[in-house]
Design an enzyme around this catalytic site. Structure first.
Site, PDB file in Angstrom:
ATOM      1  N   SER A 159     164.248 -32.097  -2.156  1.00  0.00           N
ATOM      2  CA  SER A 159     163.538 -32.766  -1.075  1.00  0.00           C
ATOM      3  C   SER A 159     164.133 -32.383   0.278  1.00  0.00           C
ATOM      4  O   SER A 159     164.227 -31.193   0.598  1.00  0.00           O
ATOM      5  CB  SER A 159     163.562 -34.283  -1.307  1.00  0.00           C
ATOM      6  OG  SER A 159     162.714 -34.952  -0.415  1.00  0.00           O
ATOM      7  N   ARG A 229     160.859 -48.961   3.200  1.00  0.00           N
ATOM      8  CA  ARG A 229     161.295 -48.565   1.865  1.00  0.00           C
ATOM      9  C   ARG A 229     160.187 -48.720   0.842  1.00  0.00           C
ATOM     10  O   ARG A 229     160.013 -47.863  -0.041  1.00  0.00           O
ATOM     11  CB  ARG A 229     162.504 -49.413   1.450  1.00  0.00           C
ATOM     12  CG  ARG A 229     163.031 -49.107   0.064  1.00  0.00           C
ATOM     13  CD  ARG A 229     163.437 -47.669  -0.053  1.00  0.00           C
ATOM     14  NE  ARG A 229     164.101 -47.412  -1.328  1.00  0.00           N
ATOM     15  CZ  ARG A 229     164.394 -46.208  -1.779  1.00  0.00           C
ATOM     16  NH1 ARG A 229     164.056 -45.141  -1.070  1.00  0.00           N
ATOM     17  NH2 ARG A 229     165.019 -46.049  -2.933  1.00  0.00           N
ATOM     18  N   ASP A 324     154.442 -34.196  -8.590  1.00  0.00           N
ATOM     19  CA  ASP A 324     154.954 -34.452  -7.245  1.00  0.00           C
ATOM     20  C   ASP A 324     153.819 -34.232  -6.243  1.00  0.00           C
ATOM     21  O   ASP A 324     153.501 -33.103  -5.880  1.00  0.00           O
ATOM     22  CB  ASP A 324     156.126 -33.516  -6.946  1.00  0.00           C
ATOM     23  CG  ASP A 324     156.767 -33.767  -5.582  1.00  0.00           C
ATOM     24  OD1 ASP A 324     156.250 -34.606  -4.816  1.00  0.00           O
ATOM     25  OD2 ASP A 324     157.792 -33.119  -5.294  1.00  0.00           O
ATOM     26  N   HIS A 357     157.729 -37.235  -7.160  1.00  0.00           N
ATOM     27  CA  HIS A 357     158.710 -36.556  -6.309  1.00  0.00           C
ATOM     28  C   HIS A 357     160.139 -36.796  -6.787  1.00  0.00           C
ATOM     29  O   HIS A 357     161.004 -35.923  -6.671  1.00  0.00           O
ATOM     30  CB  HIS A 357     158.550 -37.038  -4.862  1.00  0.00           C
ATOM     31  CG  HIS A 357     159.405 -36.308  -3.878  1.00  0.00           C
ATOM     32  ND1 HIS A 357     159.337 -34.939  -3.704  1.00  0.00           N
ATOM     33  CD2 HIS A 357     160.352 -36.749  -3.004  1.00  0.00           C
ATOM     34  CE1 HIS A 357     160.196 -34.568  -2.775  1.00  0.00           C
ATOM     35  NE2 HIS A 357     160.833 -35.646  -2.341  1.00  0.00           N
ATOM     36  N   ASP A 358     160.406 -37.958  -7.343  1.00  0.00           N
ATOM     37  CA  ASP A 358     161.750 -38.296  -7.817  1.00  0.00           C
ATOM     38  C   ASP A 358     162.185 -37.499  -9.041  1.00  0.00           C
ATOM     39  O   ASP A 358     163.316 -37.662  -9.508  1.00  0.00           O
ATOM     40  CB  ASP A 358     161.837 -39.787  -8.140  1.00  0.00           C
ATOM     41  CG  ASP A 358     162.249 -40.620  -6.934  1.00  0.00           C
ATOM     42  OD1 ASP A 358     162.542 -40.036  -5.876  1.00  0.00           O
ATOM     43  OD2 ASP A 358     162.266 -41.866  -7.048  1.00  0.00           O
TER      44      ASP A 358
END
Length: 380
Positions: A159, A229, A324, A357-358
């Site tokens: 990232s 967040r 992602d 994405h993680d």
């Protein structure tokens, strides 16, 4: 620094952060200058005699220098990439000397907005310069020089960390042998910039923000941080991952026809937001998201990523993940094309993984196998 006695297999054990103070002024890309600053970092493994086995790990938005191991006084605080780094792991600390650095402007020990400005005697707050990926790489290079490392065996990141790895190969092409670039984009899309702006607006419109100088008021813009967040976390997960973990599960078994928490996903997001607001600095969040927005190496080359990557000499491992949607595989393929246009040594993998994405943080055996093979090739 490693302290481990009776360390479980595959762990670097208990670790101790270190601080490096720099008195040489730093000129930021924005034009601002800082007369001195400090960087907090951790190291794992041993630097070999010719200092050729060093690996730099660059962190993403809300991570830090604490990459592997744990703290003796807080054993539950395990490094954010502990599944990748350690004895016998893909980045094997029996062979490599690994460095994790908290980026300048952070809130985990390096000089940042909450640090006291020696010129005023109060925290930097809103006066802390806007930082860029280029600024971070410059400070990392200074730290490497301080440690006697002329060339990294590898620079690794996912990232925002991957953007730093890319910048290393442009700014210091002769100081990187291998760049591992995971879940990356060569620049943010308009949609990604939009997500970041909504998050920043949540923070800056919080009544407790006070123009960034909330320290003097003894408050924290928690509501803004919570919302930022929650929004960010949604973009890190895939729809499939959310469906598998939460689905439409209700906490109470039926609809309450109100606005309190009813669905499990609501409870999870609120928990993540509440937790984040207790340890992350709002001014840091603003600056890191702006660093994401500003990263665009092609900008100075008429939009040509191929021209931007022309200085690079390193070998590359580029990895993307099918689910992602924030930094889609198509963005990684842009990077690969620019590298191939420059006739560089590039390996590319697109991994079918459900985590969104993680995924770059997960212990996927295919992903870890690729990194392990790339690192073993360095040893060979």
């Amino acid at each position: 620094m490693n302290v481990g006695v009776g360390v479980p297999p595959g762990s670097v054990g208990a670790v101790v952060p270190q601080d490096a103070v720099f008195d040489t002024p730093l000129a930021f890309k924005s034009g601002a200058t800082m007369p001195s600053y400090s960087l907090r970092y951790e190291t794992y493994g041993k630097l070999n005699a010719d200092r050729s086995n060093a690996v730099l790990v660059c962190h993403a938005l809300n991570a830090s220098h604490h990459v592997a191991g744990w703290y003796a006084d807080d054993p539950k605080n395990v490094g954010w990439w502990d599944n990748l780094i350690g004895p016998g792991k893909p980045v094997d600390t029996d062979h490599f000397f690994v460095i994790g650095v908290n980026n300048l402007g952070g809130c985990h020990g390096s000089t940042g907005p909450a640090t006291v400005n020696p010129a005023t005697g109060v925290p930097w707050g809103a006066d802390f310069p806007v930082v860029t990926v280029e600024d971070w790489v410059e400070t990392q290079a200074r730290l490497a020089t301080r440690l006697g490392i002329d060339r990294f065996a590898a620079v690794i990141g996912g990232s925002l960390g991957a953007m730093q790895a890319l910048q290393w190969t442009i700014a210091y092409p002769d100081r990187v042998r291998l760049a591992v670039v995971s879940a990356a984009a060569p620049r943010l899309s308009a949609q990604n910039i939009a997500f970041n702006e909504v998050a920043r607006q949540a923070i800056t419109t919080d009544p407790d923000f006070h123009g960034g100088n909330y320290y003097a008021h003894g408050v924290v813009p928690r509501r803004g941080l919570r919302l930022a967040r929650m929004l960010g976390h949604i973009t890190y997960l895939s729809d499939d991952a959310m469906a598998e973990k939460f689905g439409r599960e209700l906490r109470g078994g039926g609809y309450k026809f109100g606005f309190d928490v009813e669905f499990e996903i609501e409870s999870y997001l609120r928990y993540q937001g509440d937790k984040f607001s207790t340890y992350f600095d709002a001014n840091t969040y603003l600056r890191i998201t702006k660093a994401l927005d500003y990263f665009d190496p092609a900008f100075a080359h008429g939009g040509s990523l191929t021209a931007a990557m022309a200085p690079a000499q390193a070998r590359f491992l580029v990895v993307s993940f099918t689910s992602d949607w924030r930094f889609s595989p198509a963005r990684s393929r842009e990077i690969v094309k620019a590298l191939l246009d420059n006739r560089l040594d590039v390996s590319y993998a697109e991994i079918d993984a459900p985590h969104g994405h993680d995924a770059f943080l997960m212990a996927d055996p295919r992903y870890h196998g690729l990194i392990a093979a790339a690192m073993e090739r360095l040893l060979a």
